[in-house]
Design an enzyme around this catalytic site. Structure first.
Site: not given
Ligand code: GRF
Length: 222
Positions: A16, A73, A99, A117, A150, A152-153, A182
């Protein structure tokens, strides 16, 4: 045109990140990647930053381990904010950053912190999304770019891209189909955010219609 100084946070492969590097290269894209940060010194994605001549930094979470997990953390997140602010970062893209960030970090960077995500949220937050989608028998799966809160996801959804789930899919084939989306969705959503067109109103994102197309819902290529 002043471009939004953006950091991309990674932990691994960085595909990404590569997609974001490619799209932000032209000077008329509204965001520039000014910094790449990894919490793992061995993240493959750090090499993509180097090749592109983009500054990178490692904030190693391992260095912040201690008997009190929550203090560790918090210290890690403060170090991260320190590195980002020292570089004048205005916007953060989490891209495979593995993380969990503290609520304080999410609050500090509220509406300046986005994540991708690999599921159609709010379905399947957390890990192993592709295997879970197959187990659930869903017929559509995909990915989501959202502002980070806050939990997750969670957080206001900026854009989503859907792909069909095929009878012969394995978690790997499904992951590959989602990943290709993505790489299209994240650049489109970053543009919306950098242009100030993805506004949070009552914890939903409102995007005015644009003459150049609509990035809110992306379909796979025919
Ligand atoms: C992707 O599928 C992203 O959605 C998820 O972790 C993966 C990371 O892939 N959070 P990359 O490191 O961008 O190749």
């Amino acid at each position: 045109m002043a471009r939004v100084r953006t950091a991309v946070l990674i932990s691994g492969r960085g595909s990404n990140l590569q997609a974001l590097i490619a799209v932000t290269r032209p000077a008329d894209y509204p965001a520039e990647i000014a910094l790449v940060v990894s919490n793992r010194p061995d993240a493959e994605g750090l090499g993509h930053a180097t090749e592109a001549g983009i500054a990178s930094q490692v904030v190693d979470h391992g260095a912040y381990a201690g008997p009190d997990g929550s203090a560790a953390r918090a210290a890690f997140d403060r170090a991260l904010t320190g590195a980002l602010e020292a570089t004048g970062i205005e916007l953060i893209c989490l891209a495979g950053f593995m993380r969990v960030l503290t609520g304080d970090f999410a609050a500090h960077w509220r509406d300046r912190l986005i994540n991708i995500h690999p599921s159609l949220l709010p379905a399947f937050p957390g890990l192993d999304t592709h295997a879970r989608a197959l187990a659930a028998g869903v017929k559509l799966h995909g990915c989501t770019v959202h502002y980070v809160r806050e939990a997750v996801d969670s957080g206001p959804i900026i854009g989503q891209a859907a792909v069909p789930v095929l009878p012969e899919d394995t978690p790997d084939t499904l992951a590959a189909r989602v990943l290709a989306m993505e790489h299209r969705l994240y650049p489109a959503c970053l543009r919306l955010v950098a242009e100030g067109r993805a506004k949070v109103v009552g914890e939903r994102v409102e995007i005015p219609a644009a003459p150049d197309g609509d990035a809110r819902l992306m379909q796979p290529p025919a």
